[in-house]
Design a protein around this motif. Structure first.
Motif, PDB file in Angstrom:
ATOM      1  N   VAL A  40      61.234  46.510  43.994  1.00  0.00           N
ATOM      2  CA  VAL A  40      61.605  46.080  45.344  1.00  0.00           C
ATOM      3  C   VAL A  40      60.447  46.403  46.275  1.00  0.00           C
ATOM      4  CG1 VAL A  40      63.233  46.297  47.254  1.00  0.00           C
ATOM      5  CG2 VAL A  40      64.051  46.497  44.886  1.00  0.00           C
ATOM      6  N   LYS A  41      59.953  45.408  46.971  1.00  0.00           N
ATOM      7  CA  LYS A  41      58.825  45.569  47.876  1.00  0.00           C
ATOM      8  C   LYS A  41      59.151  44.935  49.223  1.00  0.00           C
ATOM      9  CE  LYS A  41      56.029  47.575  44.977  1.00  0.00           C
ATOM     10  NZ  LYS A  41      55.507  48.957  45.213  1.00  0.00           N
ATOM     11  N   ARG A  42      58.385  45.346  50.213  1.00  0.00           N
ATOM     12  CA  ARG A  42      58.570  44.804  51.565  1.00  0.00           C
ATOM     13  C   ARG A  42      57.575  43.679  51.820  1.00  0.00           C
ATOM     14  NH1 ARG A  42      62.121  47.399  54.568  1.00  0.00           N
ATOM     15  NH2 ARG A  42      62.661  49.561  54.081  1.00  0.00           N
ATOM     16  N   THR A  43      57.945  42.776  52.679  1.00  0.00           N
ATOM     17  CA  THR A  43      57.070  41.680  53.093  1.00  0.00           C
ATOM     18  C   THR A  43      55.733  42.231  53.580  1.00  0.00           C
ATOM     19  OG1 THR A  43      58.974  40.350  53.739  1.00  0.00           O
ATOM     20  CG2 THR A  43      56.847  39.718  54.639  1.00  0.00           C
ATOM     21  N   GLY A  44      54.656  41.628  53.075  1.00  0.00           N
ATOM     22  CA  GLY A  44      53.319  42.027  53.469  1.00  0.00           C
ATOM     23  C   GLY A  44      52.667  43.059  52.572  1.00  0.00           C
ATOM     24  N   GLU A  45      53.439  43.686  51.707  1.00  0.00           N
ATOM     25  CA  GLU A  45      52.868  44.676  50.797  1.00  0.00           C
ATOM     26  C   GLU A  45      52.024  43.993  49.727  1.00  0.00           C
ATOM     27  OE1 GLU A  45      56.646  47.335  50.055  1.00  0.00           O
ATOM     28  OE2 GLU A  45      54.857  48.420  49.404  1.00  0.00           O
ATOM     29  N   LYS A  46      51.062  44.730  49.214  1.00  0.00           N
ATOM     30  CA  LYS A  46      50.289  44.280  48.055  1.00  0.00           C
ATOM     31  C   LYS A  46      51.011  44.767  46.800  1.00  0.00           C
ATOM     32  CE  LYS A  46      45.514  43.881  46.463  1.00  0.00           C
ATOM     33  NZ  LYS A  46      44.099  44.168  46.796  1.00  0.00           N
ATOM     34  N   VAL A  47      51.245  43.847  45.867  1.00  0.00           N
ATOM     35  CA  VAL A  47      52.054  44.164  44.697  1.00  0.00           C
ATOM     36  C   VAL A  47      51.238  43.912  43.425  1.00  0.00           C
ATOM     37  CG1 VAL A  47      54.184  43.652  43.445  1.00  0.00           C
ATOM     38  CG2 VAL A  47      54.141  43.475  45.943  1.00  0.00           C
ATOM     39  N   PHE A  48      51.306  44.866  42.525  1.00  0.00           N
ATOM     40  CA  PHE A  48      50.638  44.741  41.228  1.00  0.00           C
ATOM     41  C   PHE A  48      51.686  44.705  40.116  1.00  0.00           C
ATOM     42  CE2 PHE A  48      46.202  45.476  42.366  1.00  0.00           C
ATOM     43  CZ  PHE A  48      46.320  46.099  43.604  1.00  0.00           C
ATOM     44  N   LEU A  49      51.620  43.682  39.291  1.00  0.00           N
ATOM     45  CA  LEU A  49      52.451  43.620  38.097  1.00  0.00           C
ATOM     46  C   LEU A  49      51.516  43.695  36.891  1.00  0.00           C
ATOM     47  CD1 LEU A  49      54.956  40.751  39.015  1.00  0.00           C
ATOM     48  CD2 LEU A  49      55.126  43.193  39.489  1.00  0.00           C
ATOM     49  N   GLU A  50      51.813  44.642  36.003  1.00  0.00           N
ATOM     50  CA  GLU A  50      50.932  44.872  34.869  1.00  0.00           C
ATOM     51  C   GLU A  50      51.575  44.406  33.572  1.00  0.00           C
ATOM     52  OE1 GLU A  50      48.139  46.738  37.373  1.00  0.00           O
ATOM     53  OE2 GLU A  50      47.926  46.238  35.255  1.00  0.00           O
ATOM     54  N   CYS A  51      50.733  43.897  32.685  1.00  0.00           N
ATOM     55  CA  CYS A  51      51.188  43.425  31.379  1.00  0.00           C
ATOM     56  C   CYS A  51      50.199  43.897  30.322  1.00  0.00           C
ATOM     57  CB  CYS A  51      51.267  41.898  31.386  1.00  0.00           C
ATOM     58  SG  CYS A  51      51.678  41.164  29.788  1.00  0.00           S
ATOM     59  N   VAL A  52      50.733  44.433  29.244  1.00  0.00           N
ATOM     60  CA  VAL A  52      49.890  44.916  28.144  1.00  0.00           C
ATOM     61  C   VAL A  52      50.425  44.364  26.831  1.00  0.00           C
ATOM     62  CG1 VAL A  52      49.045  46.940  26.908  1.00  0.00           C
ATOM     63  CG2 VAL A  52      49.322  47.030  29.394  1.00  0.00           C
ATOM     64  N   GLN A  53      49.505  43.859  25.999  1.00  0.00           N
ATOM     65  CA  GLN A  53      49.896  43.402  24.658  1.00  0.00           C
ATOM     66  C   GLN A  53      49.080  44.146  23.616  1.00  0.00           C
ATOM     67  OE1 GLN A  53      47.638  41.428  22.668  1.00  0.00           O
ATOM     68  NE2 GLN A  53      46.140  40.780  24.205  1.00  0.00           N
ATOM     69  N   ASP A  54      49.693  44.343  22.453  1.00  0.00           N
ATOM     70  CA  ASP A  54      49.088  45.206  21.442  1.00  0.00           C
ATOM     71  C   ASP A  54      48.614  44.464  20.207  1.00  0.00           C
ATOM     72  OD1 ASP A  54      52.153  46.613  19.956  1.00  0.00           O
ATOM     73  OD2 ASP A  54      51.436  44.549  20.160  1.00  0.00           O
ATOM     74  N   MET A  55      48.462  43.125  20.301  1.00  0.00           N
ATOM     75  CA  MET A  55      48.110  42.354  19.116  1.00  0.00           C
ATOM     76  C   MET A  55      46.744  41.700  19.222  1.00  0.00           C
ATOM     77  SD  MET A  55      50.070  42.684  16.620  1.00  0.00           S
ATOM     78  CE  MET A  55      49.638  41.285  15.593  1.00  0.00           C
ATOM     79  N   ASP A  56      45.916  42.154  20.126  1.00  0.00           N
ATOM     80  CA  ASP A  56      44.552  41.644  20.215  1.00  0.00           C
ATOM     81  C   ASP A  56      44.513  40.135  20.484  1.00  0.00           C
ATOM     82  OD1 ASP A  56      41.543  41.517  18.212  1.00  0.00           O
ATOM     83  OD2 ASP A  56      41.828  42.374  20.216  1.00  0.00           O
ATOM     84  N   HIS A  57      45.506  39.641  21.234  1.00  0.00           N
ATOM     85  CA  HIS A  57      45.564  38.218  21.544  1.00  0.00           C
ATOM     86  C   HIS A  57      44.530  37.838  22.591  1.00  0.00           C
ATOM     87  CE1 HIS A  57      49.977  37.515  20.107  1.00  0.00           C
ATOM     88  NE2 HIS A  57      49.110  37.596  19.111  1.00  0.00           N
ATOM     89  N   GLU A  58      43.926  36.661  22.384  1.00  0.00           N
ATOM     90  CA  GLU A  58      42.930  36.173  23.339  1.00  0.00           C
ATOM     91  C   GLU A  58      43.576  35.659  24.624  1.00  0.00           C
ATOM     92  OE1 GLU A  58      41.108  35.834  19.265  1.00  0.00           O
ATOM     93  OE2 GLU A  58      43.060  35.424  20.155  1.00  0.00           O
ATOM     94  N   ASN A  59      44.698  34.975  24.482  1.00  0.00           N
ATOM     95  CA  ASN A  59      45.311  34.287  25.630  1.00  0.00           C
ATOM     96  C   ASN A  59      46.442  35.110  26.236  1.00  0.00           C
ATOM     97  OD1 ASN A  59      43.679  32.085  24.888  1.00  0.00           O
ATOM     98  ND2 ASN A  59      45.277  31.248  23.588  1.00  0.00           N
TER      99      ASN A  59
END
Lengths: 113, 114
Positions: free
Chosen positions: A12-31
């Motif tokens: 939950v974030k407020r209007t105007g905030e900078k938001v970071f969503l992180e994603c990590v994969q463990d299969m050495d995928h290129e895409n």
């Protein structure tokens, strides 16, 4: 098994905030891919990356940016969150050698108030 | 350009009944077609895919789909629905090249009632 993890399930974030969503994969995928999912609209591609430091705009890139400094990690950035960015965000990864199958993370449900 | 149309945003069946979820695609090049399932509060999981070869494709959990080029369709079926099949189903299309970009349909929510 391929595992794709996302940093938060709910945010939950407020209007105007900078938001970071992180994603990590463990299969050495290129895409790697970022989608947003909204009822009745299916999944829409925001950005994707086919290599470290490489990125391409998807169908709805406005208001978003991405970063891929390491092969396993792909970040989605909302520079100034707005209420119309309230949505479910899904990350996926794939390898060209696996006939285009994409593996998905569990999703982050973002609410901007 | 490619596109996917899923007919019916909501489908309801009785337990034990046939499941039929419809998907039509548009593509100017030979398509690769996918069905994904999304259970509540989870990401998407691949059910099955068609790339080349046999047009009847079998997937997990008893689902299958048939690629019909003349009808530009890739409908998903299951002979007998289980309560655990209740979920949202997405059809998607891509083609060779293009960084594995998938084009998704709007989804069909399947309800299974006793």
């Amino acid at each position: 098994d391929v595992k794709v993890t996302q940093s938060s399930r709910y945010l939950v974030k407020r209007t105007g905030e900078k938001v970071f969503l992180e994603c990590v994969q463990d299969m050495d995928h290129e895409n790697m891919f970022w989608y947003r999912q909204d009822p009745g609209l299916g999944l829409r591609l925001i950005y994707f990356s086919y290599d470290v430091k490489m990125k391409e705009k998807g169908d709805i890139p406005e208001g978003y940016s991405v970063s891929r400094e390491k092969k396993e990690r792909f970040s989605l950035i909302l520079e100034s969150a707005s209420t119309n960015q309230t949505s479910m965000y899904l990350c996926a990864s794939s390898s060209p050698g696996q006939v285009y199958e994409q593996y998905f993370g569990p999703g982050t449900r973002l609410t901007v108030t | 350009a490619q596109s996917v149309t899923q007919l019916g945003s909501h489908v309801s069946v009785s337990e034990g009944a046939l499941v039929l979820l419809r998907c039509n695609y548009s593509s100017s090049v030979p398509p690769y077609l996918f069905w994904y399932v999304q259970y509540p509060n989870q990401g998407l999981q691949l059910l099955l895919k068609y790339t080349t070869g046999a047009t009847l494709v079998k997937g997990i959990n008893g689902f299958e789909a048939e690629f019909k080029k003349s009808e530009t369709s890739f409908h998903l079926t299951k002979p007998s629905a289980h309560m655990s099949d209740a979920a949202e189903y997405f059809c998607a299309v891509t083609h060779s090249g293009g960084y594995n970009k998938l084009i998704f349909g709007a989804g069909t929510r399947l309800a299974v009632h006793p």
